[in-house]
Enzyme design. Structure first.
Site, PDB file in Angstrom:
ATOM      1  N   LYS A  61       0.880  -1.173   0.000  1.00 46.17           N
ATOM      2  CA  LYS A  61       0.000   0.000   0.000  1.00 46.17           C
ATOM      3  C   LYS A  61       0.918   1.223   0.000  1.00 46.17           C
ATOM      4  O   LYS A  61       1.323   1.722   1.053  1.00 46.17           O
ATOM      5  CB  LYS A  61      -0.920  -0.030   1.217  1.00 46.17           C
ATOM      6  CG  LYS A  61      -2.067   0.958   1.164  1.00 46.17           C
ATOM      7  CD  LYS A  61      -3.068   0.677   2.275  1.00 46.17           C
ATOM      8  CE  LYS A  61      -4.104   1.782   2.428  1.00 46.17           C
ATOM      9  NZ  LYS A  61      -5.075   1.877   1.337  1.00 46.17           N
TER      10      LYS A  61
HETATM   11  N1  PPE Z   1      -7.925  -1.471  -2.783  1.00 40.13           N
HETATM   12  C1  PPE Z   1      -7.402  -0.229  -2.691  1.00 40.13           C
HETATM   13  C2  PPE Z   1      -6.712   0.333  -3.870  1.00 40.13           C
HETATM   14  C3  PPE Z   1      -7.502   0.471  -1.498  1.00 40.13           C
HETATM   15  O1  PPE Z   1      -6.964   1.682  -1.405  1.00 40.13           O
HETATM   16  C4  PPE Z   1      -8.183  -0.098  -0.397  1.00 40.13           C
HETATM   17  C5  PPE Z   1      -8.315   0.657   0.890  1.00 40.13           C
HETATM   18  C6  PPE Z   1      -8.722  -1.387  -0.543  1.00 40.13           C
HETATM   19  C7  PPE Z   1      -8.565  -2.046  -1.759  1.00 40.13           C
HETATM   20  C8  PPE Z   1      -9.408  -2.099   0.599  1.00 40.13           C
HETATM   21  O2  PPE Z   1      -8.457  -2.503   1.557  1.00 40.13           O
HETATM   22  P1  PPE Z   1      -8.840  -2.656   3.086  1.00 40.13           P
HETATM   23  O3  PPE Z   1      -9.083  -1.291   3.605  1.00 40.13           O
HETATM   24  O4  PPE Z   1      -7.684  -3.311   3.694  1.00 40.13           O
HETATM   25  O5  PPE Z   1     -10.064  -3.499   3.158  1.00 40.13           O
HETATM   26  N2  PPE Z   1      -8.520   2.053   0.722  1.00 40.13           N
HETATM   27  C9  PPE Z   1      -8.447   2.977   1.834  1.00 40.13           C
HETATM   28  C10 PPE Z   1      -8.921   4.364   1.443  1.00 40.13           C
HETATM   29  C11 PPE Z   1      -8.038   5.072   0.532  1.00 40.13           C
HETATM   30  C12 PPE Z   1      -8.165   6.558   0.678  1.00 40.13           C
HETATM   31  O6  PPE Z   1      -7.345   7.110   1.421  1.00 40.13           O
HETATM   32  O7  PPE Z   1      -9.058   7.168   0.058  1.00 40.13           O
HETATM   33  C13 PPE Z   1      -9.319   2.549   2.985  1.00 40.13           C
HETATM   34  O8  PPE Z   1     -10.386   1.981   2.758  1.00 40.13           O
HETATM   35  O9  PPE Z   1      -8.949   2.854   4.124  1.00 40.13           O
END
Ligand code: PPE
Length: 307
Positions: free
Chosen positions: A159
């Site tokens: 990330k």
């Molecule tokens: N794909 C991407 C590209 C991504 O940025 C996130 C989180 C996810 C999948 C889902 O991952 P998870 O949060 O671990 O379930 N994106 C973050 C927001 C990005 C932003 O700053 O705007 C988040 O959900 O916190």
């Protein structure tokens, strides 16, 4: 748009105030995007504030840093403790936590290895990521004309801030064209993910989601959804998904820390199913929110209570 922030910021082991949390414009990260980060929610529960899957987020952060050869002087345990402290010192009820590990001020030039590594933990209040109505009504999305980062360009498992330049292209195009979000295809033209969410498709009682090889972030909410589907006896298949499955799916939804479980009601103006959130999405969304908000027993051990 003003950020509804919490006053205390953790920096390299010490708490400082929000206004002190600044960096020099010559910091390596500004020119070269050399930053690994996380997004974590702490939920208000009847037993006090609880951080959702803290250890998994810290592990992903540490792995992102490892991929980019960014060594930090803090252990995973210290980082977990620091986040609990952040919630405590700010008297947080619920918040979004943003840990940042980046290359700071030193030399300039692409080589990051001689620049100092800075770690910050920030917290602010973040409401519904895709709009107040999104969780109930669903969102209208498009397939982006931008592909997701290809496997041997930027590693999708990390990330990294730089990945979000690609995400910004996807998001800006979607918004400019009147959609709430865009779904990007991968380098081969198969479904990857949204600009900040993983994607799920429901068809004939089975749930499908693209594998890591489709350039998706290994989402922690994605993992939670897979666990909840297992608990509910709904089969989940991780496989390469062709674009057009979005148009003939019974249901499509997003998962993410910020987006939680958000139904998708149309793709490229084609209604998904009946054009409203479907039963599988609603069932998983309810179960997810019941656990994280402390209404149901935390049977998977997802929550770290902070008081
Ligand atoms: N794909 C991407 C590209 C991504 O940025 C996130 C989180 C996810 C999948 C889902 O991952 P998870 O949060 O671990 O379930 N994106 C973050 C927001 C990005 C932003 O700053 O705007 C988040 O959900 O916190």
């Amino acid at each position: 748009m003003a950020l509804d922030f919490y006053e205390k910021v953790w920096h390299n082991g010490k708490f400082i105030s929000w206004n002190e949390a600044t960096i020099h414009v010559a910091s390596h990260v500004v020119s070269y995007g050399s930053c690994l980060f996380e997004g974590i929610r702490a939920y208000e529960t009847p037993k006090g504030p609880a951080i959702m899957r803290l250890a998994d987020h810290v592990d992903r952060l540490a792995n992102s840093a490892k991929i980019y050869r960014t060594e930090t002087s803090f252990t995973r345990e210290q980082l977990r403790q620091a986040m609990i402290e952040l919630v405590r010192v700010n008297s947080v009820k619920s918040c979004y936590i943003r840990p940042l590990i980046f290359r700071g001020y030193g030399g300039l030039g692409v080589n990051p290895l001689n620049n100092p590594v800075e770690i910050y933990l920030l917290a602010w209040k973040w409401g519904k990521y895709l709009g107040d109505e999104a969780l109930k009504q669903g969102v209208d999305v498009c397939v982006s004309s931008w592909n997701r980062i290809a496997p041997n360009t930027l590693p999708a498992m990390a990330k990294a801030a730089a990945n979000y330049m690609n995400a910004q292209l996807i998001k800006m195009e979607a918004i400019t064209n009147g959609y709430t979000e865009g779904i990007a295809l991968d380098h081969a033209g198969n479904i990857s993910e949204g600009s900040g969410e993983n994607v799920f498709v429901v068809r004939n009682g089975t749930i499908y989601t693209p594998p890591l090889g489709s350039s998706v972030l290994p989402g922690i909410t994605r993992a939670s959804i897979i666990q909840l589907a297992g608990e509910a006896g709904i089969p989940v298949v991780e496989q390469v998904l062709v674009r057009e499955i979005l148009y003939v799916a019974d249901e499509v939804f997003f998962s993410g820390t910020a987006a939680e479980v958000t139904p998708v009601r149309s793709v490229d103006r084609i209604p998904v199913g009946k054009g409203q959130p479907g039963p599988v999405t609603q069932q998983l969304q309810k179960r997810y929110l019941d656990i994280v908000e402390g209404r149901a027993e935390d049977k998977f051990g997802w929550l770290t209570y902070c008081n």
